[in-house]
Design a protein around this motif. Structure first.
Motif, PDB file in Angstrom:
ATOM      1  N   SER A  25      60.933  13.329  -6.690  1.00 32.82           N
ATOM      2  CA  SER A  25      59.677  13.425  -5.936  1.00 32.82           C
ATOM      3  C   SER A  25      58.485  13.494  -6.875  1.00 32.82           C
ATOM      4  O   SER A  25      57.453  12.854  -6.640  1.00 32.82           O
ATOM      5  N   LEU A  26      58.613  14.268  -7.924  1.00 31.88           N
ATOM      6  CA  LEU A  26      57.526  14.405  -8.888  1.00 31.88           C
ATOM      7  C   LEU A  26      57.245  13.079  -9.597  1.00 31.88           C
ATOM      8  O   LEU A  26      56.088  12.703  -9.781  1.00 31.88           O
ATOM      9  N   TYR A  27      58.295  12.367  -9.961  1.00 29.35           N
ATOM     10  CA  TYR A  27      58.107  11.065 -10.609  1.00 29.35           C
ATOM     11  C   TYR A  27      57.386  10.096  -9.677  1.00 29.35           C
ATOM     12  O   TYR A  27      56.482   9.358 -10.099  1.00 29.35           O
ATOM     13  N   ALA A  28      57.790  10.099  -8.395  1.00 31.86           N
ATOM     14  CA  ALA A  28      57.126   9.220  -7.433  1.00 31.86           C
ATOM     15  C   ALA A  28      55.657   9.581  -7.278  1.00 31.86           C
ATOM     16  O   ALA A  28      54.798   8.698  -7.196  1.00 31.86           O
ATOM     17  N   PRO A  60      50.002  -0.299  -3.403  1.00 29.69           N
ATOM     18  CA  PRO A  60      50.657  -1.616  -3.393  1.00 29.69           C
ATOM     19  C   PRO A  60      51.480  -1.885  -4.652  1.00 29.69           C
ATOM     20  O   PRO A  60      52.528  -2.508  -4.588  1.00 29.69           O
ATOM     21  N   LYS A  61      51.027  -1.395  -5.791  1.00 31.44           N
ATOM     22  CA  LYS A  61      51.761  -1.619  -7.041  1.00 31.44           C
ATOM     23  C   LYS A  61      53.016  -0.748  -7.125  1.00 31.44           C
ATOM     24  O   LYS A  61      54.000  -1.133  -7.740  1.00 31.44           O
ATOM     25  N   SER A  62      52.981   0.432  -6.528  1.00 34.24           N
ATOM     26  CA  SER A  62      54.074   1.386  -6.693  1.00 34.24           C
ATOM     27  C   SER A  62      55.070   1.365  -5.534  1.00 34.24           C
ATOM     28  O   SER A  62      55.906   2.269  -5.419  1.00 34.24           O
ATOM     29  N   ARG A  63      55.005   0.348  -4.707  1.00 33.12           N
ATOM     30  CA  ARG A  63      55.850   0.311  -3.511  1.00 33.12           C
ATOM     31  C   ARG A  63      57.342   0.384  -3.838  1.00 33.12           C
ATOM     32  O   ARG A  63      58.078   1.172  -3.250  1.00 33.12           O
ATOM     33  N   SER A  64      57.820  -0.402  -4.763  1.00 32.14           N
ATOM     34  CA  SER A  64      59.258  -0.422  -5.075  1.00 32.14           C
ATOM     35  C   SER A  64      59.716   0.892  -5.714  1.00 32.14           C
ATOM     36  O   SER A  64      60.812   1.377  -5.431  1.00 32.14           O
ATOM     37  N   VAL A  65      58.868   1.471  -6.561  1.00 28.24           N
ATOM     38  CA  VAL A  65      59.222   2.753  -7.181  1.00 28.24           C
ATOM     39  C   VAL A  65      59.277   3.854  -6.123  1.00 28.24           C
ATOM     40  O   VAL A  65      60.174   4.702  -6.128  1.00 28.24           O
ATOM     41  N   LEU A  66      58.312   3.845  -5.196  1.00 24.92           N
ATOM     42  CA  LEU A  66      58.310   4.841  -4.123  1.00 24.92           C
ATOM     43  C   LEU A  66      59.544   4.711  -3.239  1.00 24.92           C
ATOM     44  O   LEU A  66      60.160   5.715  -2.864  1.00 24.92           O
ATOM     45  N   ILE A  67      59.916   3.485  -2.916  1.00 24.32           N
ATOM     46  CA  ILE A  67      61.116   3.278  -2.093  1.00 24.32           C
ATOM     47  C   ILE A  67      62.354   3.793  -2.818  1.00 24.32           C
ATOM     48  O   ILE A  67      63.200   4.468  -2.228  1.00 24.32           O
ATOM     49  N   TRP A  85      50.167   8.072  -8.562  1.00 22.92           N
ATOM     50  CA  TRP A  85      48.828   8.486  -8.982  1.00 22.92           C
ATOM     51  C   TRP A  85      48.222   7.467  -9.951  1.00 22.92           C
ATOM     52  O   TRP A  85      47.058   7.114  -9.843  1.00 22.92           O
ATOM     53  N   PHE A  86      49.050   7.021 -10.898  1.00 23.53           N
ATOM     54  CA  PHE A  86      48.551   6.076 -11.899  1.00 23.53           C
ATOM     55  C   PHE A  86      48.556   4.630 -11.411  1.00 23.53           C
ATOM     56  O   PHE A  86      47.783   3.807 -11.898  1.00 23.53           O
ATOM     57  N   ASN A  87      49.444   4.302 -10.480  1.00 19.27           N
ATOM     58  CA  ASN A  87      49.519   2.949  -9.913  1.00 19.27           C
ATOM     59  C   ASN A  87      49.471   3.089  -8.395  1.00 19.27           C
ATOM     60  O   ASN A  87      50.502   3.311  -7.767  1.00 19.27           O
ATOM     61  N   PRO A  88      48.295   2.928  -7.807  1.00 21.50           N
ATOM     62  CA  PRO A  88      48.174   3.144  -6.345  1.00 21.50           C
ATOM     63  C   PRO A  88      49.137   2.282  -5.538  1.00 21.50           C
ATOM     64  O   PRO A  88      49.751   1.345  -6.054  1.00 21.50           O
TER      65      PRO A  88
END
Length: 134
Positions: free
Chosen positions: A64-67, A77-84, A72-75
């Motif tokens: 959760s912390l990594y996500a 649309p860019k972080s979609r795959s990492v968030l998933i 935070w650093f990549n808003p």
């Protein structure tokens, strides 16, 4: 200190709970049992079962912390795959934690070890499980 003195110390302070609150009754009995094993029978508590639960929880919180930091650093649309990936990992580890608590821990509230002071016999292990039916 003799065992009769220990018994008096344990039972000298009555615990007051609502008799209709079954969870409070179960917790009071668990605490009294744990106290008896630690103070009267001189068992030392083994925290390895609880530590494993904390390690599993720590891993899920790190996902959760990594996500959070990555987002935070990549808003979004860019972080979609990492968030998933992090959300999926979090829920998988939460499932592992639920499995661990249900089937491995299984209501265990005390795990103790009685170490032989002479060093001849191996230490005795004791685990105490408590269940409350509905």
């Amino acid at each position: 200190m003799s065992s009769s003195t220990n018994t008096k110390n344990i039972s000298s302070k009555p615990i007051k709970i609502n008799k209709w609150d079954t969870n409070a009754l179960k917790n009071a009995l668990n605490d009294a049992c744990k106290k008896y094993f630690k103070e009267t029978l001189n068992y030392t508590e083994d925290y390895s079962v609880m530590d494993r639960r904390l390690y599993i929880s720590l891993i899920s919180c790190l996902f959760s912390l990594y996500a959070l930091i990555y987002d935070w650093f990549n808003p979004f649309p860019k972080s979609r795959s990492v968030l998933i990936a992090c959300v999926a990992s979090y829920f998988i580890i939460a499932g592992i934690l639920t499995f661990y608590m249900r089937f491995i821990e299984n209501g265990r509230f005390f795990t103790g070890k009685l170490i032989d002071k002479t060093g001849i016999d191996p230490g005795q292990k004791c685990k105490i499980i408590s269940k409350l039916k509905k």
